[in-house]
Design a protein around this motif. Structure first.
Motif, PDB file in Angstrom:
ATOM      1  N   THR A 205       0.531  -1.177  -0.045  1.00  0.00           N
ATOM      2  CA  THR A 205      -0.029  -0.330   0.319  1.00  0.00           C
ATOM      3  C   THR A 205       1.016   1.325  -0.208  1.00  0.00           C
ATOM      4  N   LEU A 206       2.131   1.678   0.552  1.00  0.00           N
ATOM      5  CA  LEU A 206       3.152   1.969   0.449  1.00  0.00           C
ATOM      6  C   LEU A 206       4.072   2.168  -1.298  1.00  0.00           C
ATOM      7  N   GLN A 207       3.417   1.600  -1.923  1.00  0.00           N
ATOM      8  CA  GLN A 207       4.364   1.542  -2.894  1.00  0.00           C
ATOM      9  C   GLN A 207       6.038   1.468  -3.206  1.00  0.00           C
ATOM     10  N   LYS A 208       6.126   0.429  -1.836  1.00  0.00           N
ATOM     11  CA  LYS A 208       7.738   0.311  -1.213  1.00  0.00           C
ATOM     12  C   LYS A 208       7.799  -0.974  -2.333  1.00  0.00           C
ATOM     13  N   TRP A 209       8.311  -1.236  -3.595  1.00  0.00           N
ATOM     14  CA  TRP A 209       7.903  -2.596  -4.496  1.00  0.00           C
ATOM     15  C   TRP A 209       9.211  -3.700  -3.501  1.00  0.00           C
ATOM     16  N   SER A 337      -7.730  -5.351 -11.075  1.00  0.00           N
ATOM     17  CA  SER A 337      -7.990  -4.980 -12.894  1.00  0.00           C
ATOM     18  C   SER A 337      -7.888  -3.358 -13.569  1.00  0.00           C
ATOM     19  N   LEU A 338      -9.329  -2.851 -12.807  1.00  0.00           N
ATOM     20  CA  LEU A 338      -9.521  -1.444 -13.481  1.00  0.00           C
ATOM     21  C   LEU A 338      -8.563  -0.769 -13.370  1.00  0.00           C
ATOM     22  N   ARG A 339      -7.831  -0.323 -12.402  1.00  0.00           N
ATOM     23  CA  ARG A 339      -7.066   0.344 -12.257  1.00  0.00           C
ATOM     24  C   ARG A 339      -5.625  -0.175 -13.568  1.00  0.00           C
ATOM     25  N   ILE A 340      -5.207  -1.281 -13.361  1.00  0.00           N
ATOM     26  CA  ILE A 340      -3.788  -1.969 -14.398  1.00  0.00           C
ATOM     27  C   ILE A 340      -4.358  -1.780 -15.782  1.00  0.00           C
ATOM     28  N   ILE A 341      -6.171  -2.070 -16.443  1.00  0.00           N
ATOM     29  CA  ILE A 341      -6.508  -1.325 -17.283  1.00  0.00           C
ATOM     30  C   ILE A 341      -6.003   0.184 -18.009  1.00  0.00           C
ATOM     31  N   VAL A 342      -6.593   0.735 -17.201  1.00  0.00           N
ATOM     32  CA  VAL A 342      -6.256   2.624 -17.287  1.00  0.00           C
ATOM     33  C   VAL A 342      -5.125   2.859 -16.445  1.00  0.00           C
ATOM     34  N   GLU A 343      -4.054   2.505 -16.257  1.00  0.00           N
ATOM     35  CA  GLU A 343      -2.667   2.601 -16.056  1.00  0.00           C
ATOM     36  C   GLU A 343      -1.837   1.435 -17.724  1.00  0.00           C
ATOM     37  N   ASN A 362     -16.841   4.552  -9.219  1.00  0.00           N
ATOM     38  CA  ASN A 362     -17.370   4.911  -8.202  1.00  0.00           C
ATOM     39  C   ASN A 362     -16.945   4.199  -6.738  1.00  0.00           C
ATOM     40  N   THR A 363     -17.035   4.518  -5.750  1.00  0.00           N
ATOM     41  CA  THR A 363     -17.076   3.604  -4.239  1.00  0.00           C
ATOM     42  C   THR A 363     -17.197   2.375  -4.109  1.00  0.00           C
ATOM     43  N   ASP A 364     -18.135   2.182  -4.725  1.00  0.00           N
ATOM     44  CA  ASP A 364     -18.755   0.553  -5.389  1.00  0.00           C
ATOM     45  C   ASP A 364     -17.864  -0.383  -5.101  1.00  0.00           C
ATOM     46  N   LEU A 365     -16.762   0.517  -5.953  1.00  0.00           N
ATOM     47  CA  LEU A 365     -15.734  -0.678  -6.580  1.00  0.00           C
ATOM     48  C   LEU A 365     -14.938  -1.720  -5.624  1.00  0.00           C
ATOM     49  N   TYR A 366     -14.442  -0.558  -4.108  1.00  0.00           N
ATOM     50  CA  TYR A 366     -13.931  -0.835  -2.778  1.00  0.00           C
ATOM     51  C   TYR A 366     -14.588  -1.079  -1.747  1.00  0.00           C
ATOM     52  N   SER A 367     -16.243  -1.368  -2.204  1.00  0.00           N
ATOM     53  CA  SER A 367     -16.640  -2.136  -1.000  1.00  0.00           C
ATOM     54  C   SER A 367     -17.247  -3.431  -2.055  1.00  0.00           C
ATOM     55  N   LEU A 368     -17.512  -3.504  -2.781  1.00  0.00           N
ATOM     56  CA  LEU A 368     -17.388  -5.264  -3.457  1.00  0.00           C
ATOM     57  C   LEU A 368     -16.382  -6.211  -3.038  1.00  0.00           C
ATOM     58  N   PHE A 369     -17.443  -6.912  -2.491  1.00  0.00           N
ATOM     59  CA  PHE A 369     -16.915  -8.316  -1.625  1.00  0.00           C
ATOM     60  C   PHE A 369     -15.787  -7.831  -1.452  1.00  0.00           C
ATOM     61  N   ASP A 380      -5.673   1.307  -1.241  1.00  0.00           N
ATOM     62  CA  ASP A 380      -4.450   2.056  -2.405  1.00  0.00           C
ATOM     63  C   ASP A 380      -4.870   1.832  -3.379  1.00  0.00           C
ATOM     64  N   ARG A 381      -5.551   0.841  -3.974  1.00  0.00           N
ATOM     65  CA  ARG A 381      -6.019   0.677  -5.778  1.00  0.00           C
ATOM     66  C   ARG A 381      -6.589   1.531  -5.710  1.00  0.00           C
ATOM     67  N   PHE A 382      -7.777   1.472  -5.034  1.00  0.00           N
ATOM     68  CA  PHE A 382      -8.380   3.089  -5.373  1.00  0.00           C
ATOM     69  C   PHE A 382      -8.639   4.202  -5.745  1.00  0.00           C
ATOM     70  N   LEU A 383      -7.289   5.005  -4.826  1.00  0.00           N
ATOM     71  CA  LEU A 383      -6.666   5.538  -5.248  1.00  0.00           C
ATOM     72  C   LEU A 383      -5.624   5.971  -5.629  1.00  0.00           C
ATOM     73  N   ASP A 384      -4.727   5.035  -6.702  1.00  0.00           N
ATOM     74  CA  ASP A 384      -4.860   4.964  -7.239  1.00  0.00           C
ATOM     75  C   ASP A 384      -4.941   4.928  -8.808  1.00  0.00           C
ATOM     76  N   LEU A 385      -6.306   4.438  -9.114  1.00  0.00           N
ATOM     77  CA  LEU A 385      -7.005   4.216  -9.889  1.00  0.00           C
ATOM     78  C   LEU A 385      -7.656   5.795 -10.210  1.00  0.00           C
ATOM     79  N   ASN A 386      -7.578   6.164  -9.403  1.00  0.00           N
ATOM     80  CA  ASN A 386      -8.515   7.690  -9.863  1.00  0.00           C
ATOM     81  C   ASN A 386      -7.762   8.583 -10.006  1.00  0.00           C
ATOM     82  N   TYR A 387      -5.804   8.131  -8.915  1.00  0.00           N
ATOM     83  CA  TYR A 387      -5.001   9.790  -9.291  1.00  0.00           C
ATOM     84  C   TYR A 387      -4.662   8.540 -11.284  1.00  0.00           C
ATOM     85  N   GLN A 388      -5.005   7.883 -12.499  1.00  0.00           N
ATOM     86  CA  GLN A 388      -4.369   6.801 -13.371  1.00  0.00           C
ATOM     87  C   GLN A 388      -5.637   7.571 -14.101  1.00  0.00           C
ATOM     88  N   LEU A 389      -6.710   7.709 -13.674  1.00  0.00           N
ATOM     89  CA  LEU A 389      -7.633   8.220 -14.320  1.00  0.00           C
ATOM     90  C   LEU A 389      -7.564   9.099 -14.699  1.00  0.00           C
TER      91      LEU A 389
END
Length: 465
Positions: A205-209, A337-343, A362-369, A380-389
């Protein structure tokens, strides 16, 4: 000599004030008259149990816990406190959230290191019972006063505190991970599995790969060792005897999965692809019960999704229809997956407008399952997705929508105290400042003002803390 009232003098005054005799109060409280007399008038007085104190308190129409600060002396009234009474009191304090009394008792006990095993054991009991904030006090006491730095209880206490400290604050998560890291190999091996998985997820989540890669490799190695130990065990159910939170196959597969993700984020796509092979078919794993089989199926889906990820990051947009079919079958994969597709669209310059219509962000993405992923990883993924978008929209010259999305992502980064994302997004906004509306500029400047105010009091990027 102290002039502070004793618990017996306070109770006696209350009985006198309310006009109770021992006989009438015995009837009211349910405590035998002789026992009451021995407690209040005995020489020496009979010790009060915590159960009796609660009955007395209730009969006097006082809130439970009212006399607990005075009861501390009842528990620690000599050089050799009654450990059973002490434990009962501490557990009762935890039950009704009288944390200040726990702190007082622990500060007194810490002078005698022989109590550390008891303190640790009570902390573990409370942790298992879900009384985490009370347990925290016991673990902190062990960490502060344990003099043997390689003791198992110190390592477990550090691990418990690390887990309890994890939350939405990225900076706090980083400090917690850094503090726990040196203790990870001192844990019992089955708990090490959880420790390494949590460390890898936190650094993810801190992107320290490089850190993710390191702990994923350690997780692989340890899970393989534990697997061999279980295979050779004479026990009929060796896998069930492990204290780790998940089935052993999870740790083995996650070692490969997390390393693959770390390599992918570093642009090492071929190496990442090789790691996918390590977790895409774990049906050979011995000891798979119903839970284990379900985990193996999850890894199969993740492997398919991650193979698509690597293809599309390499610029192969032709596989998008196949990929989207997978997401329709497994909707909990949409967010990662959507995060990767946009990136990938940003890296390779292709358009994905149809994809975004089919899978709106939308926020349903990270409340789903939510049970499929760690909550902080999802955020973290939702944040990155919005940044990439935001990057995608700005690249398409859709300036108003792009800046709106960027401001939204900035606010989200601030709420998570995520400096790495924040530091990437501010220059992006400044680069496109001339295209911002007056309302967007005001919103941005207001946010920056809050961040500056927060930074002045040393709280990172999060305002108002």
């Amino acid at each position: 000599m102290t002039n502070e009232p004793t618990i017996r003098s306070v109770i006696s005054r209350q009985l006198e004030r309310k006009g109770y005799s021992l006989h009438s109060f015995s009837h009211r409280s349910g405590i035998n008259r002789g026992t009451l007399s021995a407690i209040l008038n005995g020489n020496p007085p009979k010790p009060i149990s915590i159960g009796q104190l609660d009955l007395i308190t209730d009969a006097l129409e006082q809130p439970i816990g009212r006399y607990y600060p005075l009861y501390i002396e009842e528990c620690i009234d000599s050089g050799h406190p009654n450990r059973r009474r002490l434990k009962s009191f501490l557990l009762r304090c935890a039950e009704i959230d009288e944390l200040a009394c726990i702190e007082q008792v622990l500060s007194r006990l810490a002078e005698d290191l022989s109590y550390l095993p008891t303190i640790f054991a009570i902390g573990e009991e409370l942790y298992e019972a879900g009384k985490r904030e009370a347990a925290r006090l016991f673990y902190q006491s062990v960490c502060e006063y344990e003099k043997y730095q390689h003791s198992e209880r110190l390592a477990i206490s550090q691990y418990r505190l690390f887990r309890m400290n994890l939350g939405d604050d990225a900076e706090l998560n980083l400090r917690s991970a850094t503090w726990f890291e040196p203790y990870r190999n001192r844990l019992p091996e089955d708990l090490q599995l959880d420790g390494l998985l949590q460390l890898a997820n936190t650094y993810y989540t801190l992107q320290k790969w490089t850190y993710v890669e390191r702990f994923a490799e350690e997780l692989q190695t340890l899970a393989r060792q534990m697997y061999e130990i279980c295979r050779k065990s004479s026990s009929p159910h060796p896998y069930h005897e492990l204290r780790c939170e998940r089935h052993l196959v999870v740790y083995y597969g996650q070692g490969f999965l997390l390393k693959s993700s770390a390599l992918e984020h570093q642009g090492k796509y071929e190496e990442a692809l090789a790691c996918v092979a390590g977790y895409e078919d774990l049906s050979w794993f011995e000891g798979l019960d119903e839970t284990g089989l379900k985990e193996v199926e999850k890894f199969k889906v993740w492997a398919r999704a991650n193979r698509y990820n690597l293809e599309i990051l390499n610029g192969n947009a032709a596989i998008l229809p196949e990929y989207l079919n997978l997401l329709k079958e497994h909707p909990y994969e949409v967010l990662p997956s959507l995060r990767i597709i946009v990136e990938a669209a940003n890296l390779n310059g292709f358009l994905i407008d149809d994809v975004l219509k089919e899978f709106p962000v939308n926020t349903d993405l990270y409340s789903l399952f939510p049970n499929h992923y760690v909550s902080t990883v999802n955020k973290d993924r939702f944040l990155d997705l919005n940044y990439q978008l935001a990057i995608y929209l700005l690249r398409k010259q859709e300036m108003e929508e792009g800046l709106e999305k960027l401001i939204y992502a900035l606010k989200y980064a601030v709420s998570l105290n995520h400096k790495e994302f924040f530091m990437k997004m501010v220059p992006l906004f400044e680069q496109h400042r001339n295209f911002a509306s007056q309302e967007q500029l005001q919103e941005y400047e207001s946010l920056m003002g809050e961040v500056l105010k927060g930074a002045e009091v040393g709280s990172g990027v999060r305002p108002g803390h």
